[in-house]
Design an enzyme around this catalytic site. Structure first.
Site, PDB file in Angstrom:
ATOM      1  NE  ARG A  47      -4.215  -1.721   1.807  1.00 20.35           N
ATOM      2  CZ  ARG A  47      -4.259  -2.790   2.587  1.00 20.35           C
ATOM      3  NH1 ARG A  47      -3.386  -2.942   3.545  1.00 20.35           N
ATOM      4  NH2 ARG A  47      -5.184  -3.691   2.399  1.00 20.35           N
TER       5      ARG A  47
ATOM      6  CE  LYS B 207       0.071  13.073 -15.947  1.00 18.32           C
ATOM      7  NZ  LYS B 207      -0.193  13.166 -17.378  1.00 18.32           N
TER       8      LYS B 207
ATOM      9  CD  GLU C 180       8.188  15.007 -23.848  1.00 18.66           C
ATOM     10  OE1 GLU C 180       7.504  15.999 -23.530  1.00 18.66           O
ATOM     11  OE2 GLU C 180       7.710  13.989 -24.375  1.00 18.66           O
TER      12      GLU C 180
ATOM     13  CE  LYS D 151       5.994  16.778 -15.566  1.00 17.58           C
ATOM     14  NZ  LYS D 151       6.084  15.462 -16.120  1.00 17.58           N
TER      15      LYS D 151
ATOM     16  CD  GLU E  72      -3.117  15.322 -17.452  1.00 21.15           C
ATOM     17  OE1 GLU E  72      -3.565  14.199 -17.291  1.00 21.15           O
ATOM     18  OE2 GLU E  72      -2.170  15.578 -18.206  1.00 21.15           O
TER      19      GLU E  72
ATOM     20  NE  ARG F 151       1.048  16.556 -14.490  1.00 13.18           N
ATOM     21  CZ  ARG F 151       1.519  15.740 -13.590  1.00 13.18           C
ATOM     22  NH1 ARG F 151       1.035  15.732 -12.381  1.00 13.18           N
ATOM     23  NH2 ARG F 151       2.496  14.902 -13.890  1.00 13.18           N
TER      24      ARG F 151
ATOM     25  CG  ASN G  43      -1.327  16.444 -22.259  1.00 15.15           C
ATOM     26  OD1 ASN G  43      -0.416  15.678 -21.952  1.00 15.15           O
ATOM     27  ND2 ASN G  43      -2.471  16.514 -21.608  1.00 15.15           N
TER      28      ASN G  43
ATOM     29  CG  HIS H  84       2.336  14.885 -25.477  1.00 11.31           C
ATOM     30  ND1 HIS H  84       3.167  15.990 -25.534  1.00 11.31           N
ATOM     31  CD2 HIS H  84       3.050  13.923 -24.844  1.00 11.31           C
ATOM     32  CE1 HIS H  84       4.316  15.697 -24.949  1.00 11.31           C
ATOM     33  NE2 HIS H  84       4.276  14.450 -24.518  1.00 11.31           N
TER      34      HIS H  84
ATOM     35  CG  HIS I 180       0.059  10.315 -26.787  1.00 17.77           C
ATOM     36  ND1 HIS I 180      -0.570  10.971 -25.766  1.00 17.77           N
ATOM     37  CD2 HIS I 180       1.254   9.903 -26.305  1.00 17.77           C
ATOM     38  CE1 HIS I 180       0.222  10.957 -24.692  1.00 17.77           C
ATOM     39  NE2 HIS I 180       1.322  10.324 -24.998  1.00 17.77           N
TER      40      HIS I 180
ATOM     41  CG  HIS J 134       7.171   9.417 -25.889  1.00 18.87           C
ATOM     42  ND1 HIS J 134       5.796   9.361 -25.949  1.00 18.87           N
ATOM     43  CD2 HIS J 134       7.470  10.453 -25.070  1.00 18.87           C
ATOM     44  CE1 HIS J 134       5.291  10.314 -25.194  1.00 18.87           C
ATOM     45  NE2 HIS J 134       6.287  10.996 -24.645  1.00 18.87           N
TER      46      HIS J 134
HETATM   47  N1  LIG Z   1       5.334   9.744 -15.984  1.00 20.70           N
HETATM   48  C1  LIG Z   1       5.376  10.730 -16.828  1.00 20.70           C
HETATM   49  O1  LIG Z   1       5.008  11.862 -16.511  1.00 20.70           O
HETATM   50  C2  LIG Z   1       5.928  10.500 -18.204  1.00 20.70           C
HETATM   51  C3  LIG Z   1       6.205  11.574 -19.050  1.00 20.70           C
HETATM   52  C4  LIG Z   1       6.755  11.326 -20.297  1.00 20.70           C
HETATM   53  C5  LIG Z   1       7.017  10.024 -20.690  1.00 20.70           C
HETATM   54  N2  LIG Z   1       6.750   8.990 -19.838  1.00 20.70           N
HETATM   55  C6  LIG Z   1       7.034   7.604 -20.223  1.00 20.70           C
HETATM   56  O2  LIG Z   1       8.442   7.468 -20.344  1.00 20.70           O
HETATM   57  C7  LIG Z   1       8.708   6.370 -21.199  1.00 20.70           C
HETATM   58  C8  LIG Z   1       9.822   6.748 -22.145  1.00 20.70           C
HETATM   59  O3  LIG Z   1      10.964   7.029 -21.374  1.00 20.70           O
HETATM   60  P1  LIG Z   1      12.431   6.976 -22.012  1.00 20.70           P
HETATM   61  O4  LIG Z   1      12.442   7.720 -23.278  1.00 20.70           O
HETATM   62  O5  LIG Z   1      13.388   7.337 -20.944  1.00 20.70           O
HETATM   63  O6  LIG Z   1      12.566   5.440 -22.426  1.00 20.70           O
HETATM   64  P2  LIG Z   1      13.279   4.179 -21.758  1.00 20.70           P
HETATM   65  O7  LIG Z   1      13.054   4.148 -20.299  1.00 20.70           O
HETATM   66  O8  LIG Z   1      12.826   3.012 -22.536  1.00 20.70           O
HETATM   67  O9  LIG Z   1      14.811   4.441 -22.007  1.00 20.70           O
HETATM   68  C9  LIG Z   1      15.268   4.466 -23.328  1.00 20.70           C
HETATM   69  C10 LIG Z   1      16.438   3.504 -23.544  1.00 20.70           C
HETATM   70  O10 LIG Z   1      17.620   4.125 -23.071  1.00 20.70           O
HETATM   71  C11 LIG Z   1      18.298   3.272 -22.178  1.00 20.70           C
HETATM   72  N3  LIG Z   1      18.946   4.153 -21.204  1.00 20.70           N
HETATM   73  C12 LIG Z   1      18.356   4.982 -20.335  1.00 20.70           C
HETATM   74  N4  LIG Z   1      19.276   5.690 -19.678  1.00 20.70           N
HETATM   75  C13 LIG Z   1      20.483   5.298 -20.141  1.00 20.70           C
HETATM   76  C14 LIG Z   1      21.822   5.691 -19.864  1.00 20.70           C
HETATM   77  N5  LIG Z   1      22.102   6.660 -18.993  1.00 20.70           N
HETATM   78  N6  LIG Z   1      22.815   5.060 -20.520  1.00 20.70           N
HETATM   79  C15 LIG Z   1      22.530   4.092 -21.426  1.00 20.70           C
HETATM   80  N7  LIG Z   1      21.287   3.706 -21.764  1.00 20.70           N
HETATM   81  C16 LIG Z   1      20.271   4.306 -21.124  1.00 20.70           C
HETATM   82  C17 LIG Z   1      17.233   2.374 -21.611  1.00 20.70           C
HETATM   83  O11 LIG Z   1      17.771   1.164 -21.173  1.00 20.70           O
HETATM   84  C18 LIG Z   1      16.325   2.177 -22.815  1.00 20.70           C
HETATM   85  O12 LIG Z   1      16.839   1.172 -23.627  1.00 20.70           O
HETATM   86  C19 LIG Z   1       7.409   6.043 -21.918  1.00 20.70           C
HETATM   87  O13 LIG Z   1       6.897   4.850 -21.383  1.00 20.70           O
HETATM   88  C20 LIG Z   1       6.499   7.210 -21.568  1.00 20.70           C
HETATM   89  O14 LIG Z   1       5.144   6.829 -21.485  1.00 20.70           O
HETATM   90  C21 LIG Z   1       6.199   9.208 -18.623  1.00 20.70           C
END
Ligand SMILES: NC(=O)c1ccc[n+]([C@@H]2O[C@H](COP(=O)([O-])OP(=O)(O)OC[C@H]3O[C@@H](n4cnc5c(N)ncnc54)[C@H](O)[C@@H]3O)[C@@H](O)[C@H]2O)c1
Length: 433
Positions: free
Chosen positions: A191, A213, A255, A301, A311, A315, A319, A322, A326, A337
């Site tokens: 929890r 989030k 971003e 942010k 949101e 917030r 987007n 997006h 998306h 992404h």
């Molecule tokens: N929670 C939120 O507010 C929010 C906002 C935007 C995006 N997201 C989510 O984030 C995700 C995308 O995140 P991302 O782009 O970081 O993708 P990811 O977590 O898949 O990382 C991208 C790749 O880079 C590698 N990597 C990361 N850091 C590294 C480093 N320092 N050295 C070597 N390799 C490294 C990872 O292993 C992976 O293969 C999506 O699922 C998206 O929905 C969430």
């Protein structure tokens, strides 16, 4: 104090200590000890004059700030206060930050993906283990497919079988995938366990680690199950970017461009980020600009999330880009992404142009930023398929598409009732068929 009272008599003004001074000092110390223990910096003040102590305090704070050891901002979320630290060596002070924030925590569940852990796992484990934490590393496969309910169950299972207790800390160590997944695990395991976000991708540093989030994807779509759950601490150490593959770096830049474009309409206000982006190379950022860019993004942010954590209004600004982004991403998953967000920003800018909200120069500026960041500015895909995807966006309200669109003053706001024909035109203009 007694000697002072003896010498100065009534002139010794220590009203708090009048009467039994020793007992009163003892009581005061007991009352204040937890606050002293929480201090970021402790100075010995014996035999030092006030100016000396002030100078020493300023030096110590500046030194910690340079190392990332003073929170850049604190977000007061509904579930938790989130202290956000940014600096090139912020990891070095992370164990101390954890000790102060969660004094009883001994066990750390370090959740990471195999890419990140193979490069940085030893460094991070050692940092916490050297400070006497018991680190349990849990690995997931890299990639979006890992963000699923079955993984949440697997991780919760491993943790509870491994003896997890409510006093433990989850550290989400990786990109946005690990951050969202491990954040959700922290939100629901037993929890709710304390959560520290230790982002390693540019996207996670400037976006997903801040704001609370968390969640996973469902077969019906992205991020459909999750929770708003604030990390008590976010530690953003730009050293991790040294090993981030270039395509991932570019994804994060989308971003950053988005934050630059919405900055004037956020509570933080101003145009500092766009000014920096206009002057710097973007693919990649020059090393000396990285920490400043990270800090500006976090402040932008933070200001939006602080004003609207769940949101319901402001917030939505985040987007920007997006709505189309998306849909472009979900249409065949041929774009990362960030690439899709970059294209989405261009669609939004062009749409604003078609609606007469911005002039051509604005559209050109957005395309220029996206292309300087090494991101695509032409989209592959069918207009119909992308528009259909938009119709299924979970952020639609009462069936109406929500667009976040700019105007010529740089303001960005929510606009509804945009004719779908204009959306088609904007998509066709950048190459969709
Ligand atoms: N929670 C939120 O507010 C929010 C906002 C935007 C995006 N997201 C989510 O984030 C995700 C995308 O995140 P991302 O782009 O970081 O993708 P990811 O977590 O898949 O990382 C991208 C790749 O880079 C590698 N990597 C990361 N850091 C590294 C480093 N320092 N050295 C070597 N390799 C490294 C990872 O292993 C992976 O293969 C999506 O699922 C998206 O929905 C969430």
């Amino acid at each position: 104090v007694r000697r002072q009272a003896k010498c100065d008599g009534d002139a010794a003004e220590r009203p708090l200590l009048a009467g039994d001074a020793a007992a009163k000092l003892g009581a005061m110390l007991a009352e204040r000890a937890p606050l002293y223990a929480a201090a970021d910096v402790t100075l010995d003040t014996d035999a030092r004059c006030l100016e000396d102590v002030c100078d020493a305090a300023i030096d110590a704070i500046e030194q910690r700030a340079r190392a990332g050891g003073v929170p850049l901002v604190s977000l007061s979320g509904s579930t938790e206060r989130s202290d956000i630290y940014v600096g090139r060596r912020a990891l070095d002070v992370a164990p101390e930050i954890v000790r102060q924030r969660w004094p009883r925590t001994r066990v750390i569940w370090l959740i990471s993906d195999t890419h990140v852990a193979s490069t940085w796992g030893d460094v991070v484990c050692a940092a916490f283990e050297d400070s006497a934490f018991d680190v349990r590393l849990l690995l997931v496969e890299p990639g979006e497919a890992t963000k699923r309910i079955a993984e949440v169950e697997r991780l919760c299972d491993l943790m509870t079988r491994g003896g997890a207790t409510r006093g433990d800390l989850v550290v989400a160590f990786g990109g946005g995938v690990v951050g969202d997944l491990a954040g959700f695990v922290a939100a629901i395991c037993l929890r709710g366990l304390a959560l520290l976000q230790l982002p390693t991708s540019l996207l996670a540093m400037v976006d997903s680690s801040v704001g609370g989030k968390t969640g996973v994807n469902l077969p019906a779509g992205k991020n459909l199950a999750g929770a708003f759950y604030q990390p008590g601490v976010v530690v953003i150490d730009s050293r991790f970017l040294d090993t981030l593959p270039r395509p991932e770096y570019r994804s994060g830049m989308a971003e950053i461009v988005k934050h630059g474009l919405i900055q004037p309409a956020t509570p933080f206000g101003g145009t500092d980020l766009l000014d920096v982006l206009a002057a710097a190379s973007l693919d990649p950022l020059p090393p000396e600009a990285v920490d400043d860019v990270l800090r500006l993004n976090v402040r932008i942010k933070h200001s939006v999330v602080q004003a609207d954590e769940r949101e319901s209004g402001l917030r939505m600004l985040l987007n920007f880009g997006h709505t189309a982004g998306h849909a472009i991403e979900a249409d065949g998953y041929r774009y990362r992404h960030g690439e899709a967000v970059g294209l989405g920003l261009i669609v939004a800018a062009r749409l604003a142009g078609l609606l007469g909200r911005v002039d051509d120069a604005y559209v050109v500026r957005v395309e220029h930023l996206i292309s300087r960041a090494g991101l695509p500015i032409r989209v592959e895909g069918a207009v119909d398929a992308i528009v259909n995807r938009m119709a299924h966006d979970k952020k639609n309200v009462d069936g109406a598409l929500n667009w976040i669109l700019p105007d010529s003053s740089g303001w960005v706001e929510r606009v509804t009732g945009v004719p779908v024909e204009l959306v088609r035109t904007a998509l066709r203009d950048i190459g969709a068929t």
